[in-house]
Design a protein around this motif. Structure first.
Motif, PDB file in Angstrom:
ATOM      1  N   LYS A   1     150.708 -48.371  81.180  1.00 13.44           N
ATOM      2  CA  LYS A   1     150.170 -47.358  80.471  1.00 13.44           C
ATOM      3  C   LYS A   1     149.968 -46.323  81.174  1.00 13.44           C
ATOM      4  O   LYS A   1     149.478 -46.258  82.142  1.00 13.44           O
ATOM      5  N   ILE A   2     149.977 -44.998  80.514  1.00 16.55           N
ATOM      6  CA  ILE A   2     149.621 -43.720  81.227  1.00 16.55           C
ATOM      7  C   ILE A   2     148.007 -43.543  80.999  1.00 16.55           C
ATOM      8  O   ILE A   2     147.428 -43.471  79.626  1.00 16.55           O
ATOM      9  N   SER A   3     147.236 -43.451  82.026  1.00 12.37           N
ATOM     10  CA  SER A   3     145.723 -43.256  81.791  1.00 12.37           C
ATOM     11  C   SER A   3     145.506 -41.688  81.846  1.00 12.37           C
ATOM     12  O   SER A   3     144.620 -41.194  81.240  1.00 12.37           O
ATOM     13  N   LEU A  32     148.649 -44.058  86.181  1.00 13.65           N
ATOM     14  CA  LEU A  32     149.071 -45.080  85.339  1.00 13.65           C
ATOM     15  C   LEU A  32     147.784 -45.966  85.477  1.00 13.65           C
ATOM     16  O   LEU A  32     146.797 -45.724  86.148  1.00 13.65           O
ATOM     17  N   SER A  33     147.709 -46.956  84.642  1.00 13.79           N
ATOM     18  CA  SER A  33     146.783 -47.866  84.425  1.00 13.79           C
ATOM     19  C   SER A  33     146.683 -48.999  85.458  1.00 13.79           C
ATOM     20  O   SER A  33     145.586 -49.487  85.970  1.00 13.79           O
ATOM     21  N   THR A  34     147.801 -48.843  86.306  1.00 11.82           N
ATOM     22  CA  THR A  34     147.827 -49.734  87.253  1.00 11.82           C
ATOM     23  C   THR A  34     147.034 -48.970  88.883  1.00 11.82           C
ATOM     24  O   THR A  34     147.065 -49.694  89.663  1.00 11.82           O
TER      25      THR A  34
END
Length: 74
Positions: A1-3, A32-34
């Motif tokens: 997901k895009i943070s 990104l959430s990663t």
């Protein structure tokens, strides 16, 4: 997901080969959430093409959701 999605517009005033350029460039940075971070640059024309295509896809998704055959029954 895009943070996070950050953007800015850079204007190149001059280069070593041209005395005056004044070409705007859009710089985008996606987090990104990663934890991965991606950055890319695009011209105004490329940004307008991206903006148009995103709007087109969102409209088509909305049209699909609004069709009677795809509505969920409660």
């Amino acid at each position: 997901k895009i943070s996070a999605l950050n953007w800015r517009i850079d204007v190149i005033i001059s280069t070593s080969s041209l005395s005056r350029s004044l070409q705007p460039i859009i710089v985008m940075q996606i987090l990104l959430s990663t934890g991965h971070k991606y950055s890319f640059e695009m011209s105004i024309n490329s940004f307008n093409l991206l903006r148009f295509n995103v709007a087109l896809v969102l409209k088509e998704m909305d049209d699909l959701l609004n069709r009677q055959t795809f509505k969920l029954l409660d």
